[in-house]
Design a protein around this motif. Sequence first.
Motif, mmCIF file in Angstrom:
data_model
loop_
_atom_site.group_PDB
_atom_site.id
_atom_site.type_symbol
_atom_site.label_atom_id
_atom_site.label_comp_id
_atom_site.label_asym_id
_atom_site.label_seq_id
_atom_site.Cartn_x
_atom_site.Cartn_y
_atom_site.Cartn_z
ATOM 1 N N VAL A 208 0.847 -1.182 0.000
ATOM 2 C CA VAL A 208 0.000 0.000 0.000
ATOM 3 C C VAL A 208 0.890 1.242 0.000
ATOM 4 N N VAL A 209 0.639 2.150 -0.962
ATOM 5 C CA VAL A 209 1.482 3.344 -1.110
ATOM 6 C C VAL A 209 0.596 4.579 -1.220
ATOM 7 N N GLY A 210 0.924 5.610 -0.455
ATOM 8 C CA GLY A 210 0.162 6.859 -0.524
ATOM 9 C C GLY A 210 1.071 8.065 -0.551
ATOM 10 N N PHE A 211 0.741 9.021 -1.414
ATOM 11 C CA PHE A 211 1.504 10.261 -1.517
ATOM 12 C C PHE A 211 0.685 11.421 -0.963
ATOM 13 N N SER A 212 1.271 12.176 -0.024
ATOM 14 C CA SER A 212 0.639 13.377 0.512
ATOM 15 C C SER A 212 -0.757 13.054 1.060
ATOM 16 N N LEU A 213 -1.799 13.673 0.516
ATOM 17 C CA LEU A 213 -3.164 13.365 0.959
ATOM 18 C C LEU A 213 -3.454 11.874 0.836
ATOM 19 N N GLY A 214 -2.895 11.236 -0.197
ATOM 20 C CA GLY A 214 -3.068 9.797 -0.357
ATOM 21 C C GLY A 214 -2.472 9.005 0.785
ATOM 22 N N GLY A 215 -1.387 9.523 1.405
ATOM 23 C CA GLY A 215 -0.813 8.874 2.573
ATOM 24 C C GLY A 215 -1.776 8.862 3.736
ATOM 25 N N ASN A 216 -2.514 9.946 3.906
ATOM 26 C CA ASN A 216 -3.530 10.003 4.954
ATOM 27 C C ASN A 216 -4.618 8.968 4.690
ATOM 28 N N ILE A 217 -5.054 8.867 3.442
ATOM 29 C CA ILE A 217 -6.141 7.949 3.093
ATOM 30 C C ILE A 217 -5.736 6.495 3.311
#
Length: 369
Positions: A208-217
């Motif tokens: 699972v990988v999230g960038f910026s706002l995606g990291g929060n999600i």
Amino acid sequence: MNTQNTDVHTISPELPAMFDGMKLAAVATVLYILVRCLNLKSPTAPPDLTYQDTPLNRFLLKSCPQLTKEYIPPLLWGKSGHLQTALYGKLGRVSSPHPSGVRKYLPMQDGATATFDLFEPVGDHRTGDDITMVICPGIGNHSEKHYIRTFVDYAQKDGYRCAVLNHLGALPNIELTSPRMFTYGCTWEFAAMVGYIKRTYPQTQLMVVGFSLGGNIVCKFLGENRTNQERVLCCVSVCQGYSALRAQETFLQWDQFRRFYNFLMADNMKKIILSHRHSLFGGSPVKRIDLDIGRLYTATSLMQIDDSIMRKFHGHSSLKEYYEKESCVHYIHNVNVPLLLVNSADDPLVHESLLTIPRTLADAEQPYL
């Protein structure tokens, strides 16, 4: 007459010297400004790691020397986050790759249509395993952004399948099918994408990988329900802020030009929302949400847009409630899979005070940067 001529000859040699001094002063001033703005005197250092001394962490640090090596940024612009942001945001990468994928459409229970792009691996994974990266981009982003395409291209060549969520409303050529857009912490579309991958590839394991706002999600998604962590090998979060409630206090400050970035992001959000004005503000009165379009036009910050538009998509009664309910800080302690949280110490958007959140995860069993 002779006296006047003598005076002229006496003064004239001093004028060029004065102008030369002014030129030197101007050059010195410009150089000083460049050194300060580009942070050229800022010393380089290895990443600041916070982790528990476990066998897994020792293995990771031994296997990934980049985590302990001193980072040497590119000369001139490499030490300035502002210049990097401006260059990359406006110019993008040189020869950015174009990975080939298939767009998938998933109907949601409220009538919305989630989309994600699926990219098959173009090489074999070194372990021989079937591993899929499920990726959540930053605010208002999607699979067609340069940094996402570059990341996917690199992952494909290393044998990873990639599924990239397109935030609801972010793609310019995809119309909304319900009066709702992506929000700071809504995990519905990401959960639908992960569910599709698990059903379609029953043998695959997930990164699972999230960038910026995606990291929060992604962190919120994993912490919301223990079943969401099934078949997940690990999670990587890059440059997120962890708590929207605490971040909003810093977004109005001018240090690191944070207020200016706030204005730019608000302007971009405004454009995205207004591009879907018919779906959000028109249509059937039964489906329409009470959105304040008048305040949207005059908004100059993300907080104003969140208060007049975004919080209402999920019925939050106040901005404080919206930020509290949609921040991963209240869920991240439930994540039991290995978790790597990466942040930049001089990030113009994420204030250094927010980095105390990952550092104080006492029960963590993975390194944090």
